[in-house]
Scaffold this motif. Structure first.
Motif, PDB file in Angstrom:
ATOM      1  N   ALA A 109       0.724  -1.028   0.023  1.00 47.20           N
ATOM      2  CA  ALA A 109       0.016   0.012  -0.145  1.00 47.20           C
ATOM      3  C   ALA A 109       0.998   1.147   0.090  1.00 47.20           C
ATOM      4  O   ALA A 109       0.561   2.489  -0.555  1.00 47.20           O
ATOM      5  CB  ALA A 109      -0.875   0.095   1.402  1.00 47.20           C
ATOM      6  N   LEU A 110       1.935   1.199   0.719  1.00 45.07           N
ATOM      7  CA  LEU A 110       2.911   2.434   0.911  1.00 45.07           C
ATOM      8  C   LEU A 110       3.475   2.709  -0.546  1.00 45.07           C
ATOM      9  O   LEU A 110       3.485   3.622  -1.180  1.00 45.07           O
ATOM     10  CB  LEU A 110       4.031   2.152   1.834  1.00 45.07           C
ATOM     11  CG  LEU A 110       3.373   2.090   3.225  1.00 45.07           C
ATOM     12  CD1 LEU A 110       4.349   1.645   4.367  1.00 45.07           C
ATOM     13  CD2 LEU A 110       2.797   3.541   3.938  1.00 45.07           C
ATOM     14  N   LEU A 111       3.889   1.516  -1.343  1.00 50.72           N
ATOM     15  CA  LEU A 111       4.703   1.661  -2.439  1.00 50.72           C
ATOM     16  C   LEU A 111       3.677   2.042  -3.466  1.00 50.72           C
ATOM     17  O   LEU A 111       3.969   3.167  -4.324  1.00 50.72           O
ATOM     18  CB  LEU A 111       5.229   0.211  -2.876  1.00 50.72           C
ATOM     19  CG  LEU A 111       6.245  -0.073  -2.142  1.00 50.72           C
ATOM     20  CD1 LEU A 111       7.028  -1.550  -2.547  1.00 50.72           C
ATOM     21  CD2 LEU A 111       7.723   0.530  -2.500  1.00 50.72           C
ATOM     22  N   ASP A 112       2.374   1.601  -3.415  1.00 51.72           N
ATOM     23  CA  ASP A 112       1.426   2.008  -4.260  1.00 51.72           C
ATOM     24  C   ASP A 112       1.212   3.520  -4.243  1.00 51.72           C
ATOM     25  O   ASP A 112       0.755   4.161  -5.100  1.00 51.72           O
ATOM     26  CB  ASP A 112       0.024   1.254  -4.141  1.00 51.72           C
ATOM     27  CG  ASP A 112       0.307  -0.402  -4.786  1.00 51.72           C
ATOM     28  OD1 ASP A 112       1.300  -0.367  -5.590  1.00 51.72           O
ATOM     29  OD2 ASP A 112      -0.685  -1.143  -4.657  1.00 51.72           O
ATOM     30  N   ALA A 113       1.049   3.926  -3.039  1.00 49.93           N
ATOM     31  CA  ALA A 113       0.577   5.223  -2.695  1.00 49.93           C
ATOM     32  C   ALA A 113       1.669   6.169  -3.284  1.00 49.93           C
ATOM     33  O   ALA A 113       1.407   7.241  -3.820  1.00 49.93           O
ATOM     34  CB  ALA A 113       0.517   5.554  -1.246  1.00 49.93           C
TER      35      ALA A 113
ATOM     36  N   ARG B 280      12.795   8.885   3.152  1.00 49.11           N
ATOM     37  CA  ARG B 280      12.102   9.081   1.826  1.00 49.11           C
ATOM     38  C   ARG B 280      12.908   8.470   0.640  1.00 49.11           C
ATOM     39  O   ARG B 280      12.671   8.003  -0.348  1.00 49.11           O
ATOM     40  CB  ARG B 280      11.957  10.732   1.660  1.00 49.11           C
ATOM     41  CG  ARG B 280      11.499  10.791   0.155  1.00 49.11           C
ATOM     42  CD  ARG B 280      10.852  12.141  -0.079  1.00 49.11           C
ATOM     43  NE  ARG B 280      12.041  12.939  -0.375  1.00 49.11           N
ATOM     44  CZ  ARG B 280      11.978  14.205  -1.001  1.00 49.11           C
ATOM     45  NH1 ARG B 280      10.768  14.576  -1.224  1.00 49.11           N
ATOM     46  NH2 ARG B 280      13.076  15.087  -1.349  1.00 49.11           N
ATOM     47  N   GLU B 281      14.407   8.671   1.058  1.00 52.47           N
ATOM     48  CA  GLU B 281      15.260   8.003  -0.036  1.00 52.47           C
ATOM     49  C   GLU B 281      15.270   6.452  -0.013  1.00 52.47           C
ATOM     50  O   GLU B 281      14.971   5.873  -0.931  1.00 52.47           O
ATOM     51  CB  GLU B 281      16.709   8.415   0.255  1.00 52.47           C
ATOM     52  CG  GLU B 281      16.985   9.836   0.097  1.00 52.47           C
ATOM     53  CD  GLU B 281      16.417  10.875   1.222  1.00 52.47           C
ATOM     54  OE1 GLU B 281      16.198  10.447   2.225  1.00 52.47           O
ATOM     55  OE2 GLU B 281      15.970  12.045   0.637  1.00 52.47           O
ATOM     56  N   GLU B 282      14.891   5.830   1.249  1.00 46.16           N
ATOM     57  CA  GLU B 282      14.641   4.269   1.127  1.00 46.16           C
ATOM     58  C   GLU B 282      13.488   4.088   0.722  1.00 46.16           C
ATOM     59  O   GLU B 282      13.242   2.987  -0.227  1.00 46.16           O
ATOM     60  CB  GLU B 282      14.668   3.995   2.762  1.00 46.16           C
ATOM     61  CG  GLU B 282      14.844   2.306   2.847  1.00 46.16           C
ATOM     62  CD  GLU B 282      14.745   1.817   4.213  1.00 46.16           C
ATOM     63  OE1 GLU B 282      14.077   0.802   4.587  1.00 46.16           O
ATOM     64  OE2 GLU B 282      15.503   2.343   4.796  1.00 46.16           O
ATOM     65  N   LEU B 283      12.490   4.755   0.608  1.00 47.15           N
ATOM     66  CA  LEU B 283      11.094   4.608   0.051  1.00 47.15           C
ATOM     67  C   LEU B 283      11.422   4.647  -1.368  1.00 47.15           C
ATOM     68  O   LEU B 283      10.701   3.905  -2.342  1.00 47.15           O
ATOM     69  CB  LEU B 283      10.033   5.667   0.719  1.00 47.15           C
ATOM     70  CG  LEU B 283       8.655   5.789  -0.193  1.00 47.15           C
ATOM     71  CD1 LEU B 283       7.957   4.269  -0.014  1.00 47.15           C
ATOM     72  CD2 LEU B 283       7.852   7.010   0.194  1.00 47.15           C
ATOM     73  N   LEU B 284      12.115   5.823  -1.743  1.00 44.20           N
ATOM     74  CA  LEU B 284      12.085   5.833  -3.308  1.00 44.20           C
ATOM     75  C   LEU B 284      12.878   4.725  -4.015  1.00 44.20           C
ATOM     76  O   LEU B 284      12.937   4.192  -5.103  1.00 44.20           O
ATOM     77  CB  LEU B 284      12.647   7.225  -3.473  1.00 44.20           C
ATOM     78  CG  LEU B 284      11.989   8.328  -3.374  1.00 44.20           C
ATOM     79  CD1 LEU B 284      12.950   9.989  -3.742  1.00 44.20           C
ATOM     80  CD2 LEU B 284      10.716   8.525  -4.298  1.00 44.20           C
ATOM     81  N   ASP B 285      13.943   4.354  -3.196  1.00 37.46           N
ATOM     82  CA  ASP B 285      14.580   3.218  -3.703  1.00 37.46           C
ATOM     83  C   ASP B 285      14.022   1.900  -3.745  1.00 37.46           C
ATOM     84  O   ASP B 285      13.705   1.083  -4.821  1.00 37.46           O
ATOM     85  CB  ASP B 285      15.863   2.575  -2.627  1.00 37.46           C
ATOM     86  CG  ASP B 285      17.068   3.676  -2.705  1.00 37.46           C
ATOM     87  OD1 ASP B 285      16.952   4.478  -3.947  1.00 37.46           O
ATOM     88  OD2 ASP B 285      17.926   3.752  -1.612  1.00 37.46           O
ATOM     89  N   ALA B 286      13.020   1.863  -3.007  1.00 36.93           N
ATOM     90  CA  ALA B 286      11.827   0.634  -3.069  1.00 36.93           C
ATOM     91  C   ALA B 286      10.919   0.902  -4.275  1.00 36.93           C
ATOM     92  O   ALA B 286      10.583  -0.259  -4.747  1.00 36.93           O
ATOM     93  CB  ALA B 286      11.064   0.539  -1.822  1.00 36.93           C
ATOM     94  N   VAL B 287      10.407   1.904  -4.398  1.00 35.57           N
ATOM     95  CA  VAL B 287       9.787   2.151  -5.709  1.00 35.57           C
ATOM     96  C   VAL B 287      10.383   1.991  -6.799  1.00 35.57           C
ATOM     97  O   VAL B 287      10.001   1.410  -7.834  1.00 35.57           O
ATOM     98  CB  VAL B 287       9.234   3.673  -5.374  1.00 35.57           C
ATOM     99  CG1 VAL B 287       8.461   4.090  -6.926  1.00 35.57           C
ATOM    100  CG2 VAL B 287       8.269   4.128  -4.371  1.00 35.57           C
TER     101      VAL B 287
ATOM    102  N   LEU C 259      11.039   9.671 -10.342  1.00 37.60           N
ATOM    103  CA  LEU C 259      12.058   9.079  -9.748  1.00 37.60           C
ATOM    104  C   LEU C 259      13.573   9.464 -10.374  1.00 37.60           C
ATOM    105  O   LEU C 259      14.373   9.756  -9.379  1.00 37.60           O
ATOM    106  CB  LEU C 259      12.150   7.489  -9.836  1.00 37.60           C
ATOM    107  CG  LEU C 259      10.986   6.732  -9.240  1.00 37.60           C
ATOM    108  CD1 LEU C 259      10.783   5.432  -9.439  1.00 37.60           C
ATOM    109  CD2 LEU C 259      11.178   6.914  -7.523  1.00 37.60           C
ATOM    110  N   ALA C 260      13.470   9.697 -11.507  1.00 36.96           N
ATOM    111  CA  ALA C 260      14.773  10.288 -12.147  1.00 36.96           C
ATOM    112  C   ALA C 260      15.166  11.639 -12.004  1.00 36.96           C
ATOM    113  O   ALA C 260      16.294  11.914 -11.372  1.00 36.96           O
ATOM    114  CB  ALA C 260      14.515  10.148 -13.779  1.00 36.96           C
ATOM    115  N   THR C 261      14.466  12.486 -11.433  1.00 31.79           N
ATOM    116  CA  THR C 261      14.582  13.631 -11.027  1.00 31.79           C
ATOM    117  C   THR C 261      14.998  13.572  -9.328  1.00 31.79           C
ATOM    118  O   THR C 261      15.698  14.423  -9.196  1.00 31.79           O
ATOM    119  CB  THR C 261      13.258  14.572 -10.975  1.00 31.79           C
ATOM    120  OG1 THR C 261      12.899  14.757 -12.463  1.00 31.79           O
ATOM    121  CG2 THR C 261      13.354  16.168 -10.622  1.00 31.79           C
TER     122      THR C 261
END
Length: 187
Positions: free
Chosen positions: A19-23, A58-65, A113-115
């Motif tokens: 759910a967190l990744l989807d959000a 947030r960086e760890e979340l972005l890595d997971a995304v 993500l690239a940005t």
């Protein structure tokens, strides 16, 4: 204590993480801006402090995304191309799936993500691009110039979609342009 809506704690945690990744993906698709943990928490109904059980930053979340998005894109392209009967149909499937992903907002996610995760995305993005282009090259008999030309059409059509052009209109133009090329590959 939060209510567990799954058969096990592990399953509950997996559902929460999904759910967190989807959000985060949805927020990236909406604005191409990297969401804060607080924004992701609001979208999922979790307190920001609860998010730290899943992602420390947030960086760890972005890595997971990144780890979630890139393989999905690749899997969809590979599945469509694998199901296509001949080289022309494979190239058509490659183009169609890429445009569908752009139309669904996945390109906005990747662009966001690239940005915001530039260094991590540069490595992952290059690997993904190579993996995605490999079956296109195979369908084109390894001809890199033809693959580059097909990619140019995909990029231009993608830009049109992102500018708000109608998908059916863009797809029609792509078919008009590439349809004879597809047929030549099968003939």
């Amino acid at each position: 204590m939060p209510r567990i809506n799954a058969d096990s704690l592990a399953e509950h945690r997996a559902q929460q993480r999904r759910a967190l990744l989807d959000a985060a993906r949805a927020l990236l698709a909406d604005s191409s801006a990297a969401p804060s943990l607080a924004e992701v928490g609001r979208r999922t109904g979790l307190a920001r402090t609860s998010l730290y059980q899943y992602f420390s930053s947030r960086e760890e979340l972005l890595d997971a995304v990144i780890a979630d998005v890139l393989p999905r894109w690749s899997e969809r392209i590979h599945a469509a191309m694998d199901a296509a009967p001949g080289p022309g149909a494979k190239v058509a499937a490659y183009v169609e799936v890429n445009l569908a992903l752009v139309d669904e907002g996945e390109h906005a996610v990747v662009r966001g993500l690239a940005t915001h995760a530039r260094d991590r995305m540069a490595t992952a993005g290059k690997a993904m691009h190579d993996e995605i282009v490999r079956p296109l090259l195979d369908a084109l008999g390894g001809d890199e110039a033809l693959a580059e030309m097909v990619q140019a059409v995909v990029y231009t059509a993608s830009r049109m979609l992102e500018e708000g052009r109608d998908r059916a209109e863009v797809a029609g133009h792509v078919t008009t342009l590439l349809g004879p090329f597809y047929a030549s590959l099968d003939g």
